[in-house]
Each structure stands twice: as C-alpha cells, then as structure tokens.
Scaffold this motif. Structure first.
Motif, PDB file in Angstrom:
ATOM      1  N   PHE A   8       0.790  -1.303  -0.088  1.00 15.61           N
ATOM      2  CA  PHE A   8      -0.050  -0.008   0.025  1.00 15.61           C
ATOM      3  C   PHE A   8       0.847   1.416   0.082  1.00 15.61           C
ATOM      4  CE2 PHE A   8      -4.601  -0.960   1.344  1.00 15.61           C
ATOM      5  CZ  PHE A   8      -4.434  -2.416   0.463  1.00 15.61           C
ATOM      6  N   GLN A   9       2.103   1.186   0.716  1.00 17.72           N
ATOM      7  CA  GLN A   9       2.981   2.350   0.655  1.00 17.72           C
ATOM      8  C   GLN A   9       3.489   2.676  -0.920  1.00 17.72           C
ATOM      9  OE1 GLN A   9       1.525   3.974   3.723  1.00 17.72           O
ATOM     10  NE2 GLN A   9       3.562   4.964   3.363  1.00 17.72           N
ATOM     11  N   GLN A  10       4.043   1.453  -1.244  1.00 13.09           N
ATOM     12  CA  GLN A  10       4.678   1.581  -2.378  1.00 13.09           C
ATOM     13  C   GLN A  10       3.535   2.031  -3.700  1.00 13.09           C
ATOM     14  OE1 GLN A  10       5.882  -2.180  -3.584  1.00 13.09           O
ATOM     15  NE2 GLN A  10       7.158  -2.374  -1.774  1.00 13.09           N
ATOM     16  N   ALA A  11       2.204   1.590  -3.356  1.00 10.63           N
ATOM     17  CA  ALA A  11       1.136   2.081  -4.441  1.00 10.63           C
ATOM     18  C   ALA A  11       1.143   3.632  -4.551  1.00 10.63           C
ATOM     19  CB  ALA A  11      -0.068   1.284  -4.242  1.00 10.63           C
ATOM     20  N   LYS A  12       1.480   4.404  -3.333  1.00 11.94           N
ATOM     21  CA  LYS A  12       1.081   5.836  -3.158  1.00 11.94           C
ATOM     22  C   LYS A  12       2.257   6.573  -3.977  1.00 11.94           C
ATOM     23  CE  LYS A  12      -1.678   5.908   0.920  1.00 11.94           C
ATOM     24  NZ  LYS A  12      -3.018   6.760   0.230  1.00 11.94           N
ATOM     25  N   THR A  13       3.083   6.073  -4.668  1.00 16.64           N
ATOM     26  CA  THR A  13       4.157   6.733  -5.368  1.00 16.64           C
ATOM     27  C   THR A  13       4.153   6.474  -6.788  1.00 16.64           C
ATOM     28  OG1 THR A  13       5.803   4.857  -5.288  1.00 16.64           O
ATOM     29  CG2 THR A  13       5.826   6.246  -3.294  1.00 16.64           C
ATOM     30  N   SER A  14       4.488   7.327  -7.548  1.00 16.06           N
ATOM     31  CA  SER A  14       4.444   7.432  -8.957  1.00 16.06           C
ATOM     32  C   SER A  14       5.526   6.378  -9.325  1.00 16.06           C
ATOM     33  CB  SER A  14       4.578   8.724  -9.705  1.00 16.06           C
ATOM     34  OG  SER A  14       5.713   9.073  -9.319  1.00 16.06           O
ATOM     35  N   GLU A  15       6.448   5.940  -8.689  1.00 14.25           N
ATOM     36  CA  GLU A  15       7.374   4.938  -9.015  1.00 14.25           C
ATOM     37  C   GLU A  15       6.830   3.594  -9.122  1.00 14.25           C
ATOM     38  OE1 GLU A  15       8.160   7.243  -7.051  1.00 14.25           O
ATOM     39  OE2 GLU A  15       9.050   8.801  -8.613  1.00 14.25           O
ATOM     40  N   PHE A  16       5.831   3.393  -8.553  1.00 14.03           N
ATOM     41  CA  PHE A  16       5.189   1.908  -8.290  1.00 14.03           C
ATOM     42  C   PHE A  16       4.985   1.249  -9.614  1.00 14.03           C
ATOM     43  CE2 PHE A  16       1.248  -0.677  -8.687  1.00 14.03           C
ATOM     44  CZ  PHE A  16       1.671  -1.553  -7.736  1.00 14.03           C
ATOM     45  N   LYS A  17       5.435  -0.066  -9.631  1.00 15.95           N
ATOM     46  CA  LYS A  17       5.247  -0.944 -10.611  1.00 15.95           C
ATOM     47  C   LYS A  17       4.287  -2.140 -10.471  1.00 15.95           C
ATOM     48  CE  LYS A  17       8.329   1.134 -12.995  1.00 15.95           C
ATOM     49  NZ  LYS A  17       8.266   1.796 -14.212  1.00 15.95           N
ATOM     50  N   ALA A  18       3.478  -2.377 -11.465  1.00 21.56           N
ATOM     51  CA  ALA A  18       2.450  -3.474 -10.979  1.00 21.56           C
ATOM     52  C   ALA A  18       3.357  -4.703 -10.938  1.00 21.56           C
ATOM     53  CB  ALA A  18       1.701  -3.494 -12.496  1.00 21.56           C
ATOM     54  N   LEU A  19       2.517  -5.464  -9.720  1.00 22.49           N
ATOM     55  CA  LEU A  19       3.454  -6.727  -9.258  1.00 22.49           C
ATOM     56  C   LEU A  19       2.624  -7.846  -9.447  1.00 22.49           C
ATOM     57  CD1 LEU A  19       5.869  -7.719  -7.460  1.00 22.49           C
ATOM     58  CD2 LEU A  19       4.438  -7.141  -5.342  1.00 22.49           C
ATOM     59  N   PRO A  20       3.072  -9.021 -10.155  1.00 16.48           N
ATOM     60  CA  PRO A  20       2.374 -10.384 -10.242  1.00 16.48           C
ATOM     61  C   PRO A  20       2.564 -10.916  -8.624  1.00 16.48           C
ATOM     62  CG  PRO A  20       3.933  -9.937 -12.197  1.00 16.48           C
ATOM     63  CD  PRO A  20       4.252  -8.802 -11.242  1.00 16.48           C
ATOM     64  N   MET A  21       1.510 -11.491  -8.256  1.00 13.17           N
ATOM     65  CA  MET A  21       1.526 -11.675  -6.716  1.00 13.17           C
ATOM     66  C   MET A  21       1.932 -13.291  -6.517  1.00 13.17           C
ATOM     67  SD  MET A  21      -2.067  -9.768  -5.807  1.00 13.17           S
ATOM     68  CE  MET A  21      -1.616 -10.262  -3.867  1.00 13.17           C
ATOM     69  N   GLY A  22       2.120 -14.141  -7.751  1.00 10.05           N
ATOM     70  CA  GLY A  22       2.315 -15.403  -7.540  1.00 10.05           C
ATOM     71  C   GLY A  22       1.133 -16.160  -7.118  1.00 10.05           C
ATOM     72  N   LEU A  23      -0.229 -15.678  -7.474  1.00 10.70           N
ATOM     73  CA  LEU A  23      -1.104 -16.376  -7.062  1.00 10.70           C
ATOM     74  C   LEU A  23      -2.130 -16.871  -8.194  1.00 10.70           C
ATOM     75  CD1 LEU A  23      -2.395 -14.313  -3.992  1.00 10.70           C
ATOM     76  CD2 LEU A  23      -0.811 -16.344  -3.820  1.00 10.70           C
ATOM     77  N   LYS A  24      -2.456 -18.008  -8.252  1.00 15.90           N
ATOM     78  CA  LYS A  24      -3.577 -18.522  -9.094  1.00 15.90           C
ATOM     79  C   LYS A  24      -4.948 -18.535  -8.423  1.00 15.90           C
ATOM     80  CE  LYS A  24      -0.382 -18.701 -12.282  1.00 15.90           C
ATOM     81  NZ  LYS A  24      -0.072 -20.000 -12.884  1.00 15.90           N
ATOM     82  N   VAL A  25      -5.822 -18.092  -9.241  1.00 11.62           N
ATOM     83  CA  VAL A  25      -7.427 -18.166  -8.761  1.00 11.62           C
ATOM     84  C   VAL A  25      -8.205 -18.969  -9.548  1.00 11.62           C
ATOM     85  CG1 VAL A  25      -9.430 -16.763  -8.238  1.00 11.62           C
ATOM     86  CG2 VAL A  25      -7.063 -15.973  -7.529  1.00 11.62           C
ATOM     87  N   SER A  26      -9.329 -19.478  -8.857  1.00  7.79           N
ATOM     88  CA  SER A  26     -10.278 -20.243  -9.645  1.00  7.79           C
ATOM     89  C   SER A  26     -11.564 -20.202  -9.091  1.00  7.79           C
ATOM     90  CB  SER A  26      -9.804 -21.921  -9.864  1.00  7.79           C
ATOM     91  OG  SER A  26      -8.590 -22.026 -10.370  1.00  7.79           O
ATOM     92  N   SER A  27     -12.638 -19.915 -10.224  1.00 12.07           N
ATOM     93  CA  SER A  27     -14.017 -19.704  -9.756  1.00 12.07           C
ATOM     94  C   SER A  27     -14.765 -19.603 -10.964  1.00 12.07           C
ATOM     95  CB  SER A  27     -14.319 -18.461  -8.859  1.00 12.07           C
ATOM     96  OG  SER A  27     -15.418 -18.489  -8.014  1.00 12.07           O
ATOM     97  N   SER A  28     -16.058 -19.112 -10.710  1.00 11.85           N
ATOM     98  CA  SER A  28     -16.914 -18.982 -12.069  1.00 11.85           C
ATOM     99  C   SER A  28     -17.870 -18.055 -11.628  1.00 11.85           C
ATOM    100  CB  SER A  28     -17.364 -20.095 -12.650  1.00 11.85           C
ATOM    101  OG  SER A  28     -18.129 -20.770 -11.584  1.00 11.85           O
ATOM    102  N   VAL A  29     -18.682 -17.346 -12.497  1.00  5.71           N
ATOM    103  CA  VAL A  29     -19.514 -16.716 -12.426  1.00  5.71           C
ATOM    104  C   VAL A  29     -20.723 -16.662 -13.783  1.00  5.71           C
ATOM    105  CG1 VAL A  29     -18.575 -14.521 -13.200  1.00  5.71           C
ATOM    106  CG2 VAL A  29     -20.515 -14.335 -11.851  1.00  5.71           C
ATOM    107  N   SER A  30     -21.874 -16.793 -13.674  1.00  7.15           N
ATOM    108  CA  SER A  30     -22.771 -16.988 -14.839  1.00  7.15           C
ATOM    109  C   SER A  30     -24.022 -15.872 -14.572  1.00  7.15           C
ATOM    110  CB  SER A  30     -23.533 -18.428 -15.022  1.00  7.15           C
ATOM    111  OG  SER A  30     -24.380 -18.613 -13.763  1.00  7.15           O
ATOM    112  N   ALA A  31     -24.613 -15.653 -15.697  1.00  9.58           N
ATOM    113  CA  ALA A  31     -25.616 -14.609 -15.768  1.00  9.58           C
ATOM    114  C   ALA A  31     -26.777 -14.789 -16.853  1.00  9.58           C
ATOM    115  CB  ALA A  31     -24.846 -13.158 -16.113  1.00  9.58           C
ATOM    116  N   GLN A  32     -27.951 -14.234 -16.560  1.00  8.23           N
ATOM    117  CA  GLN A  32     -28.858 -13.993 -17.322  1.00  8.23           C
ATOM    118  C   GLN A  32     -29.316 -12.672 -17.535  1.00  8.23           C
ATOM    119  OE1 GLN A  32     -31.939 -16.626 -15.511  1.00  8.23           O
ATOM    120  NE2 GLN A  32     -31.289 -18.281 -16.693  1.00  8.23           N
ATOM    121  N   GLY A  33     -29.659 -12.513 -19.016  1.00  8.21           N
ATOM    122  CA  GLY A  33     -29.888 -10.916 -19.344  1.00  8.21           C
ATOM    123  C   GLY A  33     -31.221 -10.970 -19.684  1.00  8.21           C
ATOM    124  N   ILE A  34     -32.048  -9.762 -19.510  1.00 12.35           N
ATOM    125  CA  ILE A  34     -33.151  -9.270 -20.113  1.00 12.35           C
ATOM    126  C   ILE A  34     -32.757  -7.859 -20.783  1.00 12.35           C
ATOM    127  CG2 ILE A  34     -35.287  -8.811 -19.971  1.00 12.35           C
ATOM    128  CD1 ILE A  34     -35.457 -10.770 -17.479  1.00 12.35           C
TER     129      ILE A  34
END
Length: 527
Positions: A265-291
């Motif tokens: 969070f502290q790093q994110a408050k500076t313009s020098e911040f670089k996006a950081l891959p977290m080394g985490l893999k996520v699995s789930s799902s979501v479906s939807a119906q539309g009108i």
C-alpha cells in the motif's frame, strides 16, 4: 483523462447575483407539499422502485399524475418519458473461490469474502488458475505523471486494485487532490480502466473509510440484478467479471503471496510504483442471465416566457434498490424514502412553485432519471441523448435526498470549486444568514456519485448540495452524528423509511426553498 472541472463564464455568475427572484411571500413550500408524496413513493406497494419491475410502472404512473395535475407540461415532445434502452443482468457467482500460492492454498467464501458479477451473458464465465496482479490504485493519469499499468500486459490476468486514489488520507497533500477523491478513486473508474487494459477480471479491495460505505452495501449486490445501458452493436470489451474483496481477504491473499500489505500500500502511493504479479492463481466462476428492455426517464417542463429555448434542469432519481437481502427484522423491501423519494417530492414542490408563482423566463425542466443506483445510467443516457441541447442548458441542480436532520446554519456543497453556481448559492444563503461549507467527507467522492456528474462531464454547470452539519440548536458535532447515523444504519438498507416522528420536514423545506430561489434567479437572468 483530463481533470473534471467545469465552470460558468465568470461574468455570468456575478450577473446572477443581482438578479431578482420570487419573494418568500410569493410562494412558500410547506412540509405538506412533501410528506404525502414521500409516503406514497416509499410505500411497500412500490417494491423499492426497481427499474424493469412493476415498481417502475407504478412510480412513473404516479409521477405523471401528480405533475400533470399541477399543469407541468410533457418534457419530451408530447410525452413525459424518454426511453432508456438497458439490459438487466442477474449474476450467479460460485459460492467459493480457490487461491493457490507459494505458501499453500486457501478457499474464499462468496458474500463473506468477495462479491462477483459479470456483464457477459452469453455463457458461464469460468476462470481456472488465473494470475493475480496487484496494480496499486489501478490508475492511468498522464496529468499526474501516473501509470499503474505501465509495462504490464493484463491479458488473461486479474487486476487487484485499491479503492480511492493515492491522495486518500493525506490532508493538505498535493498528491492528486489530497484527501478529496478524484474520479480516479471512484470504483467505476477502476473497472473502466481495467477493461481498457484488457484484464480478464478486476477485484477492488474494500475499506470502509476509503470507499465511503461499509462492505454491507457491496454485499447487497450478491447474486442480484444489475442494470447497464444496452451497448449491443458497440465494440466494447467486457472482462469476464468484476467484483470486490474485503480488506481482510486482501490481507489473506498478500500473506499467501509472502508479501507485506503495508509495504504494498505504501509503494502504491508513489508514481514509481510498478504493477506486481502476486504469484497467486485463482479459480472460480460466475454466470448470468440478461433481459433487454427499456426503462424510462421522466421529464416535465414549464416553458419560459421570454427565452424558452434556454433551460434550467432540476434532476432527482426516481429509482431505488427494489427487493433484496432481508435485514434483522426480516424486511427485504428497500423503500428508499430519503434516497430518493424525497427528491421526487422535492421536484414536484418546485414545479408547483414555478407554476403558481412568477412564471420563469427560461424553461425549467424536471428530469427524474432511472437507474441512478445502478451506476447513474439514466442521467448518463440523457447526457448522451439530450432532449435539450447541452449548449442551451444553463445549469443543472441535482437533488439526491433532503435535509431531514433539523435546521442547519450551513448547506454542504458537494464538489466545492466545480462551478460558479456556488457564488449564486452563497448569495441566496446569505439572505437567510446561512452559508455553504465544503463536503465534510471529501474522501468519499460524493461528487462522482450522483446524477449531476453526468451533466458536468458534458460541460453543463452543475450544483449538488447536501444537508449541512452546523445544527442551529445543537452544533456541528450533533449534525455530523445525525448524518453518520443515517449512513451507518439506513443508507441502502430496508430501514430507509419515512418516520414522521424522526424526520424534520421543516428543515427539508428550508433547504428546498434555497434551491427554488437559485433556480428562480437562474431562470430570470438576462445574460
């Protein structure tokens, strides 16, 4: 994206200060003008006024009845309505989310740890072992020299972002706008930017202070229905999902990644911040119906006597949240008495004043928009498809809830410094020995959370005020406590009901008369 600040031509504001309006003796709004309409529109029979439901039909029918009875003209040709093509999407997220990392794996619980939904309705959105990337505040703002997505390819990845912007919690700082939220801090922007970056999905880290509301407000949308403008035929990329996680969940994820949330969070408050891959893999799902269907904006008007092709537009949203999760008492109808049956009642009282009193020289329009609670969609559609040209619209005055907390010395000015309409407001307030004060919770980003914002984006000067905090009898702390109690206990909850004993409609009238006089001065200016 440029900084969103819009102002009147300076000379106009000063000319307006000298313009006359109606006197107190000419027309006076009364509590009786408001009470009956608030009670009616927040009745259980309206089922929370959700668009695409019988509640919408009843609400529109009632508005047409009461506005036509006082002589307000149809505002869209011969019709009171503007069709708003939309899609109603009901999502169903998986009850769990699996996360794997270098230190093991965890299972997150839907609703408790996260809330997901999708705008894709063609098939179930399944994501397996998808990489999480921490992208700080998820902001690309060239004017601030800021790019949280620099040198990262988000295709097939999930963006994890912090709510609000880097200035949050830094009073007096020149970082972004200090503790006053910019649009870059708004949750809607986070999803928009992640989509532009091609992210597979987005998870916003919730924190009550930074968001301006508790996680319970987010939970109201769990496996529920959301509305969007109908964008069929447009080349718009939609990620597989959007969602939120609690701050506690974020800590679990960061710990699993072997990182420090404080340091991130502290790093994110500076313009020098670089996006950081977290080394985490996520699995789930979501479906939807539309009108796909059309909801409706309601538009009434009072034609100006001298400059009918110049317009003052009052706005309020007629919709609320419909039927949702029950509260502790078992009540599941979100009646929205203050938010925003009170605003519709207020517009009717204003229209009555312009009809019964001195007729306006400019045309005064009363625009009750749909789907504000779903993302300001009704006003967004109007701004894209205006019935009255933006170049001929002098001002927008927005009403999203009235002051029911007692007489205040002040009125809260949401988004101070955004337009010269503030000068006119101050002039009217000074006639009653009152004054405007800046938003006491600027970090909550209220300026971006109501319908005036869509007018400001197309260059129409917009005014949005809230209940003040300096209570005439009990002072500032009491006033703040009253508002805090509403936000904590009633905002977007079934308990937002009309209470004759608790509500002070005299104070609502006092504030509404100020907005009436501002409109009168604007409608009769010669500039």
């Amino acid at each position: 994206m440029k900084k969103l600040t819009y102002v009147l031509i300076p000379s106009l504001a000063y000319l307006l200060l000298a313009c006359g309006g109606s006197s107190d003796s000419e027309y006076q709004i009364t509590p009786a003008d408001l009470e009956g309409h608030i009670i009616e529109l927040s009745n259980d029979l309206y089922a929370g006024r959700m668009p695409f439901t019988d509640g919408e039909t009843k609400t529109l029918t009632y508005m047409e009845k009461i506005f036509s009875e006082i002589g307000a003209e149809p505002g869209n040709g011969e019709s009171y309505y503007q069709d708003v093509p939309m899609v109603s999407i009901t999502s169903k997220a998986a009850p769990t989310m699996q996360v794997k990392g270098p230190k093991g794996s965890i299972e997150l619980k839907g609703l408790e740890d996260y809330v997901l939904w999708t705008q894709r309705i063609e098939e179930e959105q399944i994501f397996e072992d998808v990489e999480l990337v921490f992208v700080g505040y998820g902001i690309v703002a060239p004017e601030y020299g800021w790019n949280d997505y620099q040198d990262v390819d988000m295709s097939g990845k999930i963006a994890v972002v912090i709510v609000n912007d880097p200035g949050y919690g830094q009073e007096g700082s020149d970082l972004f706008n200090g503790n006053t939220m910019t649009y870059y801090g708004r949750w809607t922007y986070k999803f928009e930017e992640a989509a532009r970056q091609g992210a597979l999905g987005t998870l916003i880290i919730h924190e009550t202070g930074a968001a301006g509301y508790g996680f319970g407000v987010v939970q109201n949308g769990w496996n529920g229905t959301k509305l969007y403008l109908d964008n069929r035929g447009k080349d718009i990329y939609q990620p597989k999902f959007e969602g939120w996680i609690t701050s506690e969940t974020a800590e679990k994820l960061v710990d699993l990644a072997g990182l420090s949330i404080h340091e991130l969070f502290q790093q994110a408050k500076t313009s020098e911040f670089k996006a950081l891959p977290m080394g985490l893999k996520v699995s789930s799902s979501v479906s939807a119906q539309g009108i796909f269907d059309s909801s409706k904006n309601f538009i009434a008007k009072i034609t100006g006597t001298k400059r009918p092709n110049e317009y003052i537009i009052y706005t309020a949203h007629w919709d609320h949240l419909g039927i949702g999760s029950p509260d502790a008492s078992g009540d599941s109808i979100y009646n929205g008495a203050l938010d925003n049956a009170s605003g519709i009642a207020a517009m009717w009282a204003l229209a009555k004043g312009f009809i019964e009193g001195e007729k306006p020289e400019r045309t005064v329009v009363f625009l009750a928009v749909t789907a504000e609670e779903q993302g300001l969609w009704g006003s967004a559609y109007y701004a894209q498809n205006p019935v009255y040209p933006a170049s001929q619209t002098v001002a927008n005055i927005n009403i999203d809830g009235l002051n029911i907390f007692g007489s205040m010395r002040d009125m809260t000015l949401i988004g101070k410094g955004q337009s010269d309409l503030e000068d006119l407001l101050d002039a009217v307030l000074s006639e009653k020995n009152r004054f405007s004060t800046p938003d006491p919770t600027p970090a909550a980003g209220l300026y971006y959370r109501s319908d005036h914002f869509n007018f400001a984006k197309i260059g129409v000067p917009a005014l949005y005020v809230g209940a003040g905090t300096d209570h005439v009898e009990f002072g500032v702390e009491y006033g703040k406590q009253q508002m805090a109690d509403y936000i904590t206990n009633h905002y977007h909850k079934p308990s937002d009901k009309y209470d004759a004993e608790a509500w002070d409609l005299d104070s609502a009238v006092e504030d509404l008369m100020v907005l009436f006089k501002v409109g009168k001065k604007l409608s009769n200016t010669t500039s």
